[in-house]
Write an enzyme that holds these catalytic residues in place. Structure first.
Site, PDB file in Angstrom:
ATOM      1  CE  LYS A   9      -3.864  -2.407   2.242  1.00 51.04           C
ATOM      2  NZ  LYS A   9      -4.902  -2.396   3.303  1.00 51.04           N
ATOM      3  CE1 TYR A  49      -9.122  -3.883   0.269  1.00 46.52           C
ATOM      4  CE2 TYR A  49      -8.405  -1.763  -0.584  1.00 46.52           C
ATOM      5  CZ  TYR A  49      -8.146  -2.926   0.130  1.00 46.52           C
ATOM      6  OH  TYR A  49      -6.902  -3.121   0.694  1.00 46.52           O
ATOM      7  CG  PHE A  57     -14.111   1.205   6.615  1.00 49.15           C
ATOM      8  CD1 PHE A  57     -13.391   0.650   5.565  1.00 49.15           C
ATOM      9  CD2 PHE A  57     -14.869   0.353   7.419  1.00 49.15           C
ATOM     10  CE1 PHE A  57     -13.421  -0.722   5.309  1.00 49.15           C
ATOM     11  CE2 PHE A  57     -14.906  -1.019   7.173  1.00 49.15           C
ATOM     12  CZ  PHE A  57     -14.185  -1.556   6.113  1.00 49.15           C
ATOM     13  NE  ARG A  85      -6.109 -12.717   4.775  1.00 47.75           N
ATOM     14  CZ  ARG A  85      -6.867 -11.626   4.764  1.00 47.75           C
ATOM     15  NH1 ARG A  85      -6.668 -10.671   3.849  1.00 47.75           N
ATOM     16  NH2 ARG A  85      -7.809 -11.455   5.655  1.00 47.75           N
ATOM     17  CB  THR A  91      -7.361  -6.421   9.421  1.00 47.76           C
ATOM     18  OG1 THR A  91      -7.705  -7.601   8.714  1.00 47.76           O
ATOM     19  CG2 THR A  91      -7.684  -5.209   8.584  1.00 47.76           C
ATOM     20  NE  ARG A 102      -2.238  -5.912   6.940  1.00 44.23           N
ATOM     21  CZ  ARG A 102      -3.374  -6.454   6.509  1.00 44.23           C
ATOM     22  NH1 ARG A 102      -3.945  -7.417   7.212  1.00 44.23           N
ATOM     23  NH2 ARG A 102      -3.930  -6.055   5.389  1.00 44.23           N
ATOM     24  CG  ASN A 118      -3.751  -2.417   6.855  1.00 45.86           C
ATOM     25  OD1 ASN A 118      -3.582  -1.910   5.752  1.00 45.86           O
ATOM     26  ND2 ASN A 118      -4.820  -3.121   7.155  1.00 45.86           N
ATOM     27  CG  HIS A 121      -4.784  -6.404  -0.629  1.00 41.52           C
ATOM     28  ND1 HIS A 121      -6.007  -6.674  -0.055  1.00 41.52           N
ATOM     29  CD2 HIS A 121      -4.719  -7.190  -1.741  1.00 41.52           C
ATOM     30  CE1 HIS A 121      -6.655  -7.570  -0.797  1.00 41.52           C
ATOM     31  NE2 HIS A 121      -5.891  -7.897  -1.829  1.00 41.52           N
ATOM     32  CD  GLU A 132      -8.094  -9.377  -4.153  1.00 43.98           C
ATOM     33  OE1 GLU A 132      -6.939  -9.755  -3.863  1.00 43.98           O
ATOM     34  OE2 GLU A 132      -8.994  -9.221  -3.302  1.00 43.98           O
TER      35      GLU A 132
HETATM   36  P1  GTP Z   1      -6.742  -6.041   2.910  1.00 44.91           P
HETATM   37  O1  GTP Z   1      -5.598  -6.989   2.760  1.00 44.91           O
HETATM   38  O2  GTP Z   1      -6.363  -4.610   2.677  1.00 44.91           O
HETATM   39  O3  GTP Z   1      -7.915  -6.482   2.101  1.00 44.91           O
HETATM   40  O4  GTP Z   1      -7.095  -6.128   4.458  1.00 44.91           O
HETATM   41  P2  GTP Z   1      -7.849  -7.320   5.184  1.00 44.91           P
HETATM   42  O5  GTP Z   1      -8.231  -8.391   4.216  1.00 44.91           O
HETATM   43  O6  GTP Z   1      -6.995  -7.705   6.336  1.00 44.91           O
HETATM   44  O7  GTP Z   1      -9.157  -6.587   5.710  1.00 44.91           O
HETATM   45  P3  GTP Z   1     -10.508  -6.300   4.905  1.00 44.91           P
HETATM   46  O8  GTP Z   1     -10.457  -6.850   3.527  1.00 44.91           O
HETATM   47  O9  GTP Z   1     -11.613  -6.662   5.794  1.00 44.91           O
HETATM   48  O10 GTP Z   1     -10.469  -4.710   4.830  1.00 44.91           O
HETATM   49  C1  GTP Z   1      -9.751  -4.037   3.815  1.00 44.91           C
HETATM   50  C2  GTP Z   1      -9.145  -2.797   4.420  1.00 44.91           C
HETATM   51  O11 GTP Z   1     -10.192  -1.947   4.875  1.00 44.91           O
HETATM   52  C3  GTP Z   1      -8.288  -3.065   5.646  1.00 44.91           C
HETATM   53  O12 GTP Z   1      -6.955  -3.356   5.320  1.00 44.91           O
HETATM   54  C4  GTP Z   1      -8.412  -1.771   6.384  1.00 44.91           C
HETATM   55  O13 GTP Z   1      -7.512  -0.802   5.838  1.00 44.91           O
HETATM   56  C5  GTP Z   1      -9.852  -1.342   6.105  1.00 44.91           C
HETATM   57  N1  GTP Z   1     -10.790  -1.842   7.133  1.00 44.91           N
HETATM   58  C6  GTP Z   1     -11.202  -3.109   7.297  1.00 44.91           C
HETATM   59  N2  GTP Z   1     -12.081  -3.238   8.306  1.00 44.91           N
HETATM   60  C7  GTP Z   1     -12.226  -2.007   8.808  1.00 44.91           C
HETATM   61  C8  GTP Z   1     -13.008  -1.466   9.890  1.00 44.91           C
HETATM   62  O14 GTP Z   1     -13.756  -2.156  10.576  1.00 44.91           O
HETATM   63  N3  GTP Z   1     -12.894  -0.131  10.103  1.00 44.91           N
HETATM   64  C9  GTP Z   1     -12.108   0.637   9.344  1.00 44.91           C
HETATM   65  N4  GTP Z   1     -12.059   1.900   9.612  1.00 44.91           N
HETATM   66  N5  GTP Z   1     -11.339   0.184   8.327  1.00 44.91           N
HETATM   67  C10 GTP Z   1     -11.383  -1.120   8.057  1.00 44.91           C
HETATM   68 MG    MG Z   2      -9.259  -8.034   2.452  1.00 44.15          MG
END
Ligand code: GTP
Ligand code: MG
Length: 159
Positions: A9, A49, A57, A85, A91, A102, A118, A121, A132
């Site tokens: 990112k 996304y 958010f 992962r 996350t 992370r 963070n 991705h 993707e």
């Molecule tokens: P990615 O690898 O970026 O997809 O992250 P992830 O798979 O660990 O989490 P997810 O796909 O659920 O969410 C994508 C991104 O959205 C996260 O990396 C965060 O930056 C953001 N995000 C996810 N959940 C939340 C939440 O509950 N609140 C907020 N503010 N941001 C969130």
């Molecule tokens: Mg994700």
């Protein structure tokens, strides 16, 4: 063999973590099959996304991803999605273990912040990985090759 989509990112790029992050995937024994360096457009992140588009958010997340260049990549290997992962960590920065990307490189999770920082991705399933990879790369940008280290990482080719 399984493939996963990984993207460093904008915060990871700005903090000069690109080399360190790539090294972790190489060290694990995953094989790089695609990589580029681009400043992503808003519509790409909205597609990327899409399943989070009704979350509060979402606009903040898209804005964060557009804030600077990113490094989309495809890594290949046994259980590549799940293994990546684990390399990434949870996350939320408050929860991710030291030793994960992370866990080692991020401090502000997203529980109380609209976007968080963070660093990276990674696809959450084999199906999302396929979607993707197709979104970010054309077919000929993903390279089929056999690593010279293959037989020292996998036992299956032993005579
Ligand atoms: P990615 O690898 O970026 O997809 O992250 P992830 O798979 O660990 O989490 P997810 O796909 O659920 O969410 C994508 C991104 O959205 C996260 O990396 C965060 O930056 C953001 N995000 C996810 N959940 C939340 C939440 O509950 N609140 C907020 N503010 N941001 C969130
Ligand atoms: Mg994700």
């Amino acid at each position: 063999r399984e493939r996963t989509f990984i993207m460093i990112k904008p915060d990871g790029v700005h903090r000069a973590l690109v080399g360190k992050i790539i090294k972790r995937f190489e060290n694990k024994g995953l094989k790089l099959v695609a990589l580029k360096f681009i400043w992503g457009k808003e519509d790409m992140f909205k597609k990327h996304y899409a399943d989070l588009s009704n979350r509060k958010f979402f606009p903040h997340l898209v804005k964060y991803m557009c804030r600077g260049p990113v490094v989309p990549m495809v890594w290949e290997g046994l259980h590549a999605v799940e293994i990546s992962r684990v390399l990434l960590g949870q996350t939320c920065s408050e929860e991710c273990e030291p030793g994960t990307i992370r866990g080692d490189f991020s401090i502000q999770g997203n529980r109380n912040h609209p976007m968080g920082r963070n660093v990276i991705h990674g696809s959450d399933s084999v199906e999302s990985a396929k979607r993707e990879i197709d979104l970010w790369f054309t077919k000929d940008e993903v390279v089929d090759w056999k690593s010279a280290m293959h037989t020292w990482i996998y036992e299956e080719d032993d005579d």
